[in-house]
Design a protein around this motif. Structure first.
Motif, PDB file in Angstrom:
ATOM      1  N   THR B  91      32.815 -63.001 -27.516  1.00  0.00           N
ATOM      2  CA  THR B  91      31.575 -63.744 -27.754  1.00  0.00           C
ATOM      3  C   THR B  91      31.443 -63.969 -29.254  1.00  0.00           C
ATOM      4  OG1 THR B  91      30.250 -61.752 -28.012  1.00  0.00           O
ATOM      5  CG2 THR B  91      30.497 -62.594 -25.771  1.00  0.00           C
ATOM      6  N   PRO B  92      30.680 -64.969 -29.647  1.00  0.00           N
ATOM      7  CA  PRO B  92      30.584 -65.263 -31.077  1.00  0.00           C
ATOM      8  C   PRO B  92      29.593 -64.361 -31.815  1.00  0.00           C
ATOM      9  CG  PRO B  92      29.345 -66.880 -29.840  1.00  0.00           C
ATOM     10  CD  PRO B  92      29.966 -65.977 -28.834  1.00  0.00           C
ATOM     11  N   HIS B  93      28.925 -63.488 -31.089  1.00  0.00           N
ATOM     12  CA  HIS B  93      27.801 -62.758 -31.668  1.00  0.00           C
ATOM     13  C   HIS B  93      28.184 -61.835 -32.816  1.00  0.00           C
ATOM     14  CE1 HIS B  93      26.535 -64.291 -27.845  1.00  0.00           C
ATOM     15  NE2 HIS B  93      25.288 -63.969 -28.090  1.00  0.00           N
ATOM     16  N   ASP B  94      29.389 -61.283 -32.740  1.00  0.00           N
ATOM     17  CA  ASP B  94      29.810 -60.347 -33.795  1.00  0.00           C
ATOM     18  C   ASP B  94      30.650 -61.020 -34.878  1.00  0.00           C
ATOM     19  OD1 ASP B  94      28.493 -58.233 -32.527  1.00  0.00           O
ATOM     20  OD2 ASP B  94      30.199 -57.928 -31.198  1.00  0.00           O
ATOM     21  N   GLY B  95      30.692 -62.343 -34.830  1.00  0.00           N
ATOM     22  CA  GLY B  95      31.415 -63.066 -35.865  1.00  0.00           C
ATOM     23  C   GLY B  95      32.914 -63.065 -35.630  1.00  0.00           C
ATOM     24  N   ALA B  96      33.639 -63.790 -36.486  1.00  0.00           N
ATOM     25  CA  ALA B  96      35.083 -63.959 -36.317  1.00  0.00           C
ATOM     26  C   ALA B  96      35.803 -62.622 -36.398  1.00  0.00           C
ATOM     27  CB  ALA B  96      35.611 -64.928 -37.377  1.00  0.00           C
ATOM     28  N   SER B  97      35.357 -61.743 -37.297  1.00  0.00           N
ATOM     29  CA  SER B  97      36.044 -60.451 -37.419  1.00  0.00           C
ATOM     30  C   SER B  97      35.804 -59.597 -36.172  1.00  0.00           C
ATOM     31  CB  SER B  97      35.563 -59.713 -38.677  1.00  0.00           C
ATOM     32  OG  SER B  97      34.163 -59.488 -38.582  1.00  0.00           O
ATOM     33  N   GLY B  98      34.605 -59.728 -35.581  1.00  0.00           N
ATOM     34  CA  GLY B  98      34.306 -59.004 -34.349  1.00  0.00           C
ATOM     35  C   GLY B  98      35.202 -59.469 -33.204  1.00  0.00           C
ATOM     36  N   SER B 124      29.573 -74.327 -28.357  1.00  0.00           N
ATOM     37  CA  SER B 124      30.755 -75.154 -28.129  1.00  0.00           C
ATOM     38  C   SER B 124      32.034 -74.334 -28.346  1.00  0.00           C
ATOM     39  CB  SER B 124      30.727 -76.330 -29.111  1.00  0.00           C
ATOM     40  OG  SER B 124      31.970 -76.972 -29.130  1.00  0.00           O
ATOM     41  N   PRO B 125      33.101 -74.698 -27.623  1.00  0.00           N
ATOM     42  CA  PRO B 125      34.376 -73.997 -27.875  1.00  0.00           C
ATOM     43  C   PRO B 125      34.919 -74.269 -29.274  1.00  0.00           C
ATOM     44  CG  PRO B 125      34.716 -75.874 -26.404  1.00  0.00           C
ATOM     45  CD  PRO B 125      33.241 -75.720 -26.573  1.00  0.00           C
ATOM     46  N   THR B 126      34.366 -75.273 -29.929  1.00  0.00           N
ATOM     47  CA  THR B 126      34.859 -75.600 -31.271  1.00  0.00           C
ATOM     48  C   THR B 126      34.239 -74.717 -32.356  1.00  0.00           C
ATOM     49  OG1 THR B 126      33.127 -77.281 -31.474  1.00  0.00           O
ATOM     50  CG2 THR B 126      35.285 -78.034 -30.688  1.00  0.00           C
ATOM     51  N   ARG B 127      33.291 -73.874 -31.988  1.00  0.00           N
ATOM     52  CA  ARG B 127      32.667 -73.074 -33.048  1.00  0.00           C
ATOM     53  C   ARG B 127      33.690 -72.105 -33.649  1.00  0.00           C
ATOM     54  NH1 ARG B 127      27.438 -69.990 -31.098  1.00  0.00           N
ATOM     55  NH2 ARG B 127      27.670 -69.101 -33.173  1.00  0.00           N
ATOM     56  N   SER B 128      33.533 -71.840 -34.911  1.00  0.00           N
ATOM     57  CA  SER B 128      34.587 -71.161 -35.671  1.00  0.00           C
ATOM     58  C   SER B 128      34.883 -69.757 -35.156  1.00  0.00           C
ATOM     59  CB  SER B 128      34.199 -71.111 -37.151  1.00  0.00           C
ATOM     60  OG  SER B 128      32.977 -70.398 -37.294  1.00  0.00           O
ATOM     61  N   GLU B 129      33.873 -69.091 -34.596  1.00  0.00           N
ATOM     62  CA  GLU B 129      34.100 -67.711 -34.136  1.00  0.00           C
ATOM     63  C   GLU B 129      35.131 -67.643 -33.007  1.00  0.00           C
ATOM     64  OE1 GLU B 129      31.222 -69.198 -34.417  1.00  0.00           O
ATOM     65  OE2 GLU B 129      29.664 -67.906 -35.253  1.00  0.00           O
ATOM     66  N   PHE B 130      35.308 -68.757 -32.261  1.00  0.00           N
ATOM     67  CA  PHE B 130      36.254 -68.745 -31.143  1.00  0.00           C
ATOM     68  C   PHE B 130      37.697 -69.050 -31.588  1.00  0.00           C
ATOM     69  CE2 PHE B 130      32.490 -69.999 -28.298  1.00  0.00           C
ATOM     70  CZ  PHE B 130      32.327 -68.709 -27.806  1.00  0.00           C
ATOM     71  N   ALA B 131      37.873 -69.463 -32.827  1.00  0.00           N
ATOM     72  CA  ALA B 131      39.189 -69.974 -33.244  1.00  0.00           C
ATOM     73  C   ALA B 131      40.297 -68.940 -33.055  1.00  0.00           C
ATOM     74  CB  ALA B 131      39.126 -70.438 -34.701  1.00  0.00           C
ATOM     75  N   TYR B 132      40.028 -67.705 -33.448  1.00  0.00           N
ATOM     76  CA  TYR B 132      41.082 -66.685 -33.331  1.00  0.00           C
ATOM     77  C   TYR B 132      41.427 -66.442 -31.851  1.00  0.00           C
ATOM     78  CZ  TYR B 132      43.675 -62.364 -33.656  1.00  0.00           C
ATOM     79  OH  TYR B 132      44.656 -61.405 -33.539  1.00  0.00           O
ATOM     80  N   ALA B 133      40.399 -66.406 -31.007  1.00  0.00           N
ATOM     81  CA  ALA B 133      40.628 -66.171 -29.575  1.00  0.00           C
ATOM     82  C   ALA B 133      41.489 -67.290 -28.979  1.00  0.00           C
ATOM     83  CB  ALA B 133      39.297 -66.074 -28.841  1.00  0.00           C
ATOM     84  N   LEU B 134      41.224 -68.515 -29.377  1.00  0.00           N
ATOM     85  CA  LEU B 134      41.988 -69.642 -28.844  1.00  0.00           C
ATOM     86  C   LEU B 134      43.440 -69.581 -29.325  1.00  0.00           C
ATOM     87  CD1 LEU B 134      39.228 -72.381 -29.333  1.00  0.00           C
ATOM     88  CD2 LEU B 134      39.940 -71.335 -27.168  1.00  0.00           C
ATOM     89  N   SER B 135      43.608 -69.232 -30.596  1.00  0.00           N
ATOM     90  CA  SER B 135      44.974 -69.090 -31.128  1.00  0.00           C
ATOM     91  C   SER B 135      45.706 -67.973 -30.405  1.00  0.00           C
ATOM     92  CB  SER B 135      44.939 -68.735 -32.620  1.00  0.00           C
ATOM     93  OG  SER B 135      44.446 -69.807 -33.341  1.00  0.00           O
ATOM     94  N   PHE B 136      44.995 -66.875 -30.182  1.00  0.00           N
ATOM     95  CA  PHE B 136      45.610 -65.731 -29.509  1.00  0.00           C
ATOM     96  C   PHE B 136      46.053 -66.127 -28.101  1.00  0.00           C
ATOM     97  CE2 PHE B 136      45.457 -62.067 -26.733  1.00  0.00           C
ATOM     98  CZ  PHE B 136      46.233 -61.142 -27.417  1.00  0.00           C
TER      99      PHE B 136
END
Lengths: 251, 276
Positions: B91-98, B124-136
């Protein structure tokens, strides 16, 4: 098992930019799902009450018994949009629709005795099944159904669109009102239908899809339900047939 | 006996079934009467219906607590190995590092076979917090499910953007790609442009398309069975498929084969069960 879909819809779907449901499509879906007959209302009636009912009646009359008509009625019986009370009674007796549907929210009226008393008196005398939308966003029907169901115990009130997110309300209603019926189509919280049937008895439940395409989901709920074969037969057809037999056309 | 006749008689579906969209643990919101509350009750229901395995994401993920959601999944997988598998949720709640930390903590646990993000609820799936998850997900080759419901904060344009940005990512759009007819038809257009995009069948109450009609527009080989258990009764979604008039071959694809194919080549866990 014989299956009657008590809650089908024809015409355009209000609020959606989608093609209309036609009687040919409905019958095609019924054939795939093994549904013998369907009780349908026509969405044209939501805005053009009696012309829509005439359309629906004509479709029913031409369907060789596969489709029965459910009429939409409004409570303001001024002889213009709606026939006057005595005329309505005569018309209903002449045409014998299988049920009626009230649309208080989209129709812009309150479902209470002050506004609907004269109409309710007619429906009560005939004991005609009355379908009412029971969506959670339609606050007025939710508030008023307990009262009108108590005031008119001879009317079977069928709550369409009652679904898993109205569960808290449905359980209370079934506990306190005997003349409330639920079409099974959207009553699909996990194991919920079985628990409802085994708690309140199968006589409160009807097979009804709301839309021919959803018939398969409702079939799954009943065919595989954790209740007796007799309960399944009641839900699929005999509960509805009993309500039809109870209508007093000859008065 | 065929699938239709077996199911009509109240017997389990006689072909492999993987329910790819499920929830576990208590959740008393939205007027719901939660007919089943425990994982054991879910397993009983699965046995009744012939569901071999579920892939789950506890409802608590909607609050944003991905750690609690994943730890509940771990608990259920440990209790019922081979029957319960997990979507690793972020979830995006804890930020990208979370997000990174959650993936580090849970991705090595064998029962996690795929990922899920609650797009719409969480933006949106484009929000920055999801980027690492999508790459993973792209790098490890597992599918990722996007929640997708009409009128929520996810659009076909944002899905298209993600598919372009991550050229090997496999995405499942939940709820037939939007839950209603016109959304599903729009999703079908996107699916014709990208063979890495799938839908699940879950929550089709309000979709006026029959499952056979959905299969016609998206292809039966691009649909995965999902029921939303415990929120919804799997009987409903199974009935929508079984009584749609589609062929048994199409049903088998939807019930399990498509999802197993999606997991091929993934470095996350695998679904292992004795096929019926």
């Amino acid at each position: 098992m014989r299956i009657i879909d008590t809650n089908a819809t024809l015409g355009y779907v209000i609020g959606r930019t989608e093609p209309p449901d036609t009687e040919e499509e409905l019958i095609h879906k019924m054939d795939i799902a093994g549904v013998e007959s369907a009780v349908a209302w026509h969405s044209r009636s939501a805005g053009q009450v009696m012309p829509g009912n005439e359309d629906m009646q004509a479709i029913a009359d031409a369907s060789s018994g596969r489709i029965k008509a459910c009429w939409v009625l409004h409570p303001y019986m001024d002889g213009v949009q709606m026939p006057k009370p005595e005329d309505l009674m005569m018309l209903l007796k002449a045409k014998r629709p299988a049920a009626v549907r009230l649309l208080p929210s989209t129709g812009g009226y309150l479902l209470n005795d002050f506004y609907c008393g004269e109409l309710m008196a007619i429906l009560s005398e005939l004991r005609l099944p009355v379908f009412i939308d029971f969506r959670k966003d339609l606050i007025n029907p939710l508030e008023e159904i307990p009262r009108v169901a108590e005031l008119y115990p001879q009317i079977p009130f069928v709550l369409t669109d009652a679904c898993h997110t109205s569960s808290m309300l449905v359980w209370s209603l079934l506990r306190k009102r005997k003349n409330v019926y639920i079409p099974v189509s959207y009553m699909c919280g996990a194991e919920e239908l079985g628990q409802l049937v085994n708690t309140f008895g199968p006589e409160h439940f009807l097979f009804g899809s709301s839309d021919g395409n959803v018939q398969g989901g409702a079939l799954g709920l009943v065919y595989h339900g954790k209740f007796s074969q007799q309960a399944k037969e009641m839900i699929f057809s005999s509960n509805w047939e009993r309500l039809q037999e109870d209508i007093r056309w000859e008065l | 006996m065929g699938i239709v006749s077996e199911f009509k008689e109240g017997r389990p579906v006689p072909v492999p079934v993987i329910d790819t969209h499920t929830h576990l643990f208590e959740w008393a919101k939205n007027g719901l009467h939660q007919g089943i509350r425990t994982t054991a009750e879910t397993i009983n229901l699965m046995d009744d219906l012939g569901v071999d395995a579920i892939v789950t994401s506890p409802m608590v993920m909607s609050t944003g607590d991905s750690n609690l959601a994943n730890s509940q999944t771990v608990e259920a997988m440990a209790e019922y190995p081979g029957r319960v598998y997990g979507n690793l949720v972020v979830t995006p709640h804890d930020g990208a590092s979370g997000v990174k930390e959650i993936i580090r903590r849970y991705s090595g646990i064998e029962g996690f076979v795929a990922m899920k993000i609650l797009t719409g609820y969480h933006g949106s799936p484009t929000r920055s917090e999801f980027a690492y998850a999508l790459s993973f997900a792209q790098e490890c080759g597992c599918p990722i499910t996007f929640h997708y419901w009409e009128n929520e904060r996810i659009t076909h344009e944002s899905v298209a953007e993600i598919l372009e940005k991550y050229p090997r990512l496999k995405v499942i759009l939940a709820h037939q790609g939007g839950g209603v007819r016109h959304q599903t038809l729009k999703t079908a257009e996107l699916m014709r442009q990208c063979d890495r995009l799938y839908i699940d069948t879950c929550g089709s109450l309000w979709n006026r398309l029959g499952m056979d009609e959905i299969a016609e527009v998206v292809g039966a080989d691009r649909m995965c069975f999902g029921s939303d258990i415990f929120y919804l009764d799997p009987r409903f979604e199974i009935g929508r498929i079984v009584f749609s008039g589609m062929t048994e071959e199409s049903m088998k694809k939807i019930f399990a084969e498509n999802y197993l194919r999606l997991l091929e080549g993934s470095q996350l866990g695998k679904i292992r069960f004795d096929l019926k």
